[in-house]
Design a protein around this motif. Structure first.
Motif, PDB file in Angstrom:
ATOM      1  N   UNK A 101       0.843  -1.195   0.000  1.00 56.68           N
ATOM      2  CA  UNK A 101       0.000   0.000   0.000  1.00 56.68           C
ATOM      3  C   UNK A 101       0.877   1.244   0.000  1.00 56.68           C
ATOM      4  N   UNK A 102       1.974   1.190   0.726  1.00 60.65           N
ATOM      5  CA  UNK A 102       2.921   2.312   0.767  1.00 60.65           C
ATOM      6  C   UNK A 102       3.399   2.687  -0.626  1.00 60.65           C
ATOM      7  N   UNK A 103       3.823   1.691  -1.410  1.00 62.31           N
ATOM      8  CA  UNK A 103       4.329   1.978  -2.755  1.00 62.31           C
ATOM      9  C   UNK A 103       3.219   2.513  -3.663  1.00 62.31           C
ATOM     10  N   UNK A 122      -8.797   9.390  10.403  1.00 58.31           N
ATOM     11  CA  UNK A 122      -7.912  10.237  11.197  1.00 58.31           C
ATOM     12  C   UNK A 122      -6.539  10.269  10.538  1.00 58.31           C
ATOM     13  N   UNK A 123      -5.644  11.121  11.042  1.00 60.39           N
ATOM     14  CA  UNK A 123      -4.304  11.266  10.471  1.00 60.39           C
ATOM     15  C   UNK A 123      -3.252  11.203  11.569  1.00 60.39           C
ATOM     16  N   UNK A 124      -2.327  10.264  11.435  1.00 59.17           N
ATOM     17  CA  UNK A 124      -1.153  10.215  12.300  1.00 59.17           C
ATOM     18  C   UNK A 124      -0.055   9.448  11.555  1.00 59.17           C
ATOM     19  N   UNK A 125       0.553  10.123  10.608  1.00 58.26           N
ATOM     20  CA  UNK A 125       1.572   9.512   9.762  1.00 58.26           C
ATOM     21  C   UNK A 125       2.979   9.634  10.348  1.00 58.26           C
ATOM     22  N   UNK A 126       3.133  10.385  11.416  1.00 59.68           N
ATOM     23  CA  UNK A 126       4.426  10.453  12.094  1.00 59.68           C
ATOM     24  C   UNK A 126       4.336   9.675  13.402  1.00 59.68           C
ATOM     25  N   UNK A 136      10.122   2.161  11.990  1.00 58.13           N
ATOM     26  CA  UNK A 136       9.165   1.754  10.958  1.00 58.13           C
ATOM     27  C   UNK A 136       8.172   2.854  10.617  1.00 58.13           C
ATOM     28  N   UNK A 137       8.199   3.961  11.365  1.00 57.51           N
ATOM     29  CA  UNK A 137       7.328   5.099  11.044  1.00 57.51           C
ATOM     30  C   UNK A 137       7.819   5.875   9.833  1.00 57.51           C
ATOM     31  N   UNK A 138       8.981   5.543   9.334  1.00 56.43           N
ATOM     32  CA  UNK A 138       9.573   6.321   8.230  1.00 56.43           C
ATOM     33  C   UNK A 138       8.706   6.312   6.972  1.00 56.43           C
ATOM     34  N   UNK A 139       7.999   5.201   6.707  1.00 54.74           N
ATOM     35  CA  UNK A 139       7.157   5.155   5.506  1.00 54.74           C
ATOM     36  C   UNK A 139       5.990   6.134   5.624  1.00 54.74           C
ATOM     37  N   UNK A 140       5.373   6.198   6.784  1.00 51.48           N
ATOM     38  CA  UNK A 140       4.290   7.156   6.987  1.00 51.48           C
ATOM     39  C   UNK A 140       4.781   8.587   6.887  1.00 51.48           C
ATOM     40  N   UNK A 141       5.931   8.842   7.462  1.00 52.67           N
ATOM     41  CA  UNK A 141       6.509  10.189   7.402  1.00 52.67           C
ATOM     42  C   UNK A 141       6.824  10.575   5.966  1.00 52.67           C
ATOM     43  N   UNK A 142       7.236   9.593   5.183  1.00 51.77           N
ATOM     44  CA  UNK A 142       7.533   9.841   3.767  1.00 51.77           C
ATOM     45  C   UNK A 142       6.260  10.216   3.014  1.00 51.77           C
ATOM     46  N   UNK A 214      -4.890   6.557   7.425  1.00 46.57           N
ATOM     47  CA  UNK A 214      -3.752   7.454   7.209  1.00 46.57           C
ATOM     48  C   UNK A 214      -2.910   7.460   8.492  1.00 46.57           C
ATOM     49  N   UNK A 215      -2.271   6.318   8.727  1.00 44.67           N
ATOM     50  CA  UNK A 215      -1.579   6.015   9.972  1.00 44.67           C
ATOM     51  C   UNK A 215      -0.294   5.273   9.611  1.00 44.67           C
ATOM     52  N   UNK A 216       0.831   5.688  10.169  1.00 50.77           N
ATOM     53  CA  UNK A 216       2.098   5.037   9.829  1.00 50.77           C
ATOM     54  C   UNK A 216       2.080   3.544  10.155  1.00 50.77           C
ATOM     55  N   UNK A 217       1.312   3.160  11.169  1.00 48.02           N
ATOM     56  CA  UNK A 217       1.217   1.746  11.532  1.00 48.02           C
ATOM     57  C   UNK A 217       0.528   0.923  10.449  1.00 48.02           C
ATOM     58  N   UNK A 218      -0.345   1.567   9.661  1.00 48.87           N
ATOM     59  CA  UNK A 218      -1.042   0.852   8.582  1.00 48.87           C
ATOM     60  C   UNK A 218      -0.107   0.451   7.455  1.00 48.87           C
ATOM     61  N   UNK A 219       1.104   0.963   7.471  1.00 47.13           N
ATOM     62  CA  UNK A 219       2.063   0.652   6.412  1.00 47.13           C
ATOM     63  C   UNK A 219       3.104  -0.367   6.841  1.00 47.13           C
ATOM     64  N   UNK A 220       3.369  -0.464   8.152  1.00 49.54           N
ATOM     65  CA  UNK A 220       4.453  -1.349   8.589  1.00 49.54           C
ATOM     66  C   UNK A 220       4.134  -2.205   9.820  1.00 49.54           C
ATOM     67  N   UNK A 221       3.089  -1.882  10.567  1.00 47.87           N
ATOM     68  CA  UNK A 221       2.828  -2.586  11.815  1.00 47.87           C
ATOM     69  C   UNK A 221       1.444  -3.231  11.878  1.00 47.87           C
ATOM     70  N   UNK A 222       0.614  -3.004  10.890  1.00 52.03           N
ATOM     71  CA  UNK A 222      -0.744  -3.556  10.845  1.00 52.03           C
ATOM     72  C   UNK A 222      -0.957  -4.240   9.505  1.00 52.03           C
ATOM     73  N   UNK A 223      -1.621  -5.377   9.513  1.00 55.81           N
ATOM     74  CA  UNK A 223      -1.894  -6.102   8.267  1.00 55.81           C
ATOM     75  C   UNK A 223      -3.131  -5.505   7.608  1.00 55.81           C
ATOM     76  N   UNK A 224      -2.968  -5.044   6.370  1.00 56.72           N
ATOM     77  CA  UNK A 224      -4.042  -4.351   5.650  1.00 56.72           C
ATOM     78  C   UNK A 224      -4.217  -4.941   4.258  1.00 56.72           C
TER      79      UNK A 224
END
Length: 488
Positions: A101-103, A122-126, A136-142, A214-224
């Motif tokens: 999803x990140x890519x 909601x939004x918490x990408x950092x 692992x938050x780096x993808x959301x920050x990006x 729109x959460x950094x965890x949705x890209x690296x810490x949660x299965x989506x």
């Protein structure tokens, strides 16, 4: 119905009672009137032939706005790709894999040329909200950085649920200062729910829809799981109508229209889906929405979509969701809500359809959910072999290291999809009553039963994802666990 002619005038016209000569008089007037009309029509035709010689019965006037039939087809070269976020440390012994999803989000942002509309919870990408400083938050920050860069160059609109006091506002403030237009939808006031939907519409021709916030965890810490559809303006236009509904309601003080203006209506639904080619394969597609009060004319409410997909199944129904509860879990007093549960039981009992539920088990799992799931699974233990039902329920646990356990609201299978032998359903809602009655969600429904290309159908791909997870070491039968706290 009241007449426009007052009663005293009706008397004067001789219509108050029957008159012996009345019928003959009326007949004569009728004949005379028809003759006059015929004469006028003939004169009009003669005048038209003199003034506009190009318009004749053999050359009818063009219709500048032809009506679109409900079975309208879309000729866009639509391409759909299933997407996943696989949490760090979760490894499958399987060849089934899909782009991240990140890519896909990066590609959508980088390829945007004119507009980007995002509907979000909601939004918490950092990583500011957790204070864990996890790399692992780096993808959301990006993603946040890329969005802020395009916000000053393109039309970026964000419809978001009105944040609660404890929720972070930093991401939205950054995007707003960069040029994005943001409207907060006060769902609590409108319906007592939340704006739980998660989708993008890019350049009015590409879309993303799925379970990822729109959460950094949705890209690296949660299965989506989600899907991106490229070069499909017809589908993007229809999803855009759902976004416009949120955008309209984001205006301060705007009530929910009843009915919605015709500009929000759609001809595409479970009965008349949009005909389009997906990956060079003829497909029937539509978008559903919740709650019902947000559905303009023609839009299938999300719960009706789910029940309809189950109704059409002939062989199997596979469901992967985070929460499954036949209740109104956020309503007080507590209420039972069995629409989905009853349909699953009915399909298994009456149609002999194979039912499989893969439900998440994590630190926030409610014990009552497991009780309801055990009840559903118990139907498979019917002693009469002639009435034995093919129902199984398994729990999926995302493993976590000691450090990963410190990250709040992470390490969970957040999927929200269903696949049958006929249809793929990719949604944004958990499966309990509140999400379909009070909360705003959306879903993409695809029937692509026969493939005319070398690529497998969307249903086949989604079925492969389900079976990979179902047979993995992270999935176990619900009957094997009596205490979810020690297991999850």
């Amino acid at each position: 119905m009241k007449s426009d002619i007052p009663y005293d005038r009706m008397v004067d016209m001789g219509l108050r009672r029957e008159d012996p000569n009345r019928k003959a008089l009326m007949y004569a007037r009728c004949v005379l009137g028809l003759a006059c009309v015929a004469t006028l029509l003939l004169a009009a035709l003669m005048l038209q032939s003199l003034l506009f010689p190009g318009l004749s019965p053999s050359h009818p006037a063009p219709n500048p706005r032809p009506s679109l039939p409900l079975t309208e087809t879309c000729s866009d070269p639509c391409q759909i790709v299933l997407l996943e976020s696989i949490p760090e440390g979760l490894e499958f012994n399987s060849s089934v894999a899909h782009p991240s999803i990140y890519q896909a989000w990066l590609d959508l942002i980088g390829g945007a040329r004119s507009s980007l509309d995002i509907a979000s919870f909601y939004w918490t990408l950092t990583n500011k909200d957790t204070s864990t400083s996890d790399p692992s938050a780096s993808q959301g920050e990006d993603i946040l950085k890329k969005l802020s860069e395009v916000s000053g160059k393109l039309s970026v609109r964000i419809a978001v649920n009105t944040p609660q006091q404890r929720q972070p506002h930093d991401d939205l403030e950054l995007l707003k200062s960069s040029g994005a237009n943001i409207r907060m939808v006060n769902m609590k006031e409108l319906t007592s729910g939340v704006l739980h939907t998660k989708f993008w519409v890019v350049d009015k021709k590409h879309i993303y829809i799925g379970s990822a916030n729109m959460d950094w965890r949705s890209l690296t810490q949660v299965k989506e799981l989600g899907a991106v559809v490229y070069n499909c303006s017809c589908l993007a236009a229809d999803l855009g109508k759902i976004f416009e509904a949120y955008w309209f309601l984001g205006q301060s003080g705007e009530p929910i229209p009843s009915p919605w203006p015709s500009s929000f209506s759609t001809p595409y639904n479970k009965d008349t889906p949009l005909q389009l080619p997906l990956n060079n394969t003829p497909s029937r597609v539509y978008l559903s929405s919740s709650p019902p009060s947000f559905c303009a004319a023609g839009r299938t409410p999300d719960i009706q979509s789910i029940l309809s997909v189950m109704e059409d199944a002939q062989q199997f129904i596979y469901v992967a969701v985070m929460n499954y509860l036949p209740t109104m879990e956020f309503s007080y007093p507590k209420r039972y809500w069995a629409d989905i549960d009853t349909q699953l039981r009915r399909m298994a009992y009456e149609r002999r359809v194979k039912v499989r539920l893969l439900v998440s088990c994590w630190v926030s799992t409610q014990p009552v959910m497991l009780s309801f799931l055990r009840s559903l699974a118990s139907l498979a233990s019917v002693e009469d072999p002639k009435r034995k039902l093919d129902i199984e329920v398994r729990l999926f646990v995302v493993p976590a290291t000691a450090k990963q356990k410190e990250i709040p609201f992470a390490r969970v299978n957040h999927n929200k999809y269903m696949v049958t032998d006929k249809v793929a359903y990719i949604g944004t809602s958990n499966w309990s009553g509140d999400y379909f009655v009070h909360t705003a969600g959306s879903a993409l429904v695809i029937n692509q039963t026969t493939s005319e290309s070398s690529e497998s159908t969307v249903q086949a791909q989604l079925k492969a994802v389900f079976e990979r997870d179902w047979y993995s070491s992270y999935s176990t039968d619900i009957s094997q666990h009596s205490n979810h706290k020690t297991f999850c």
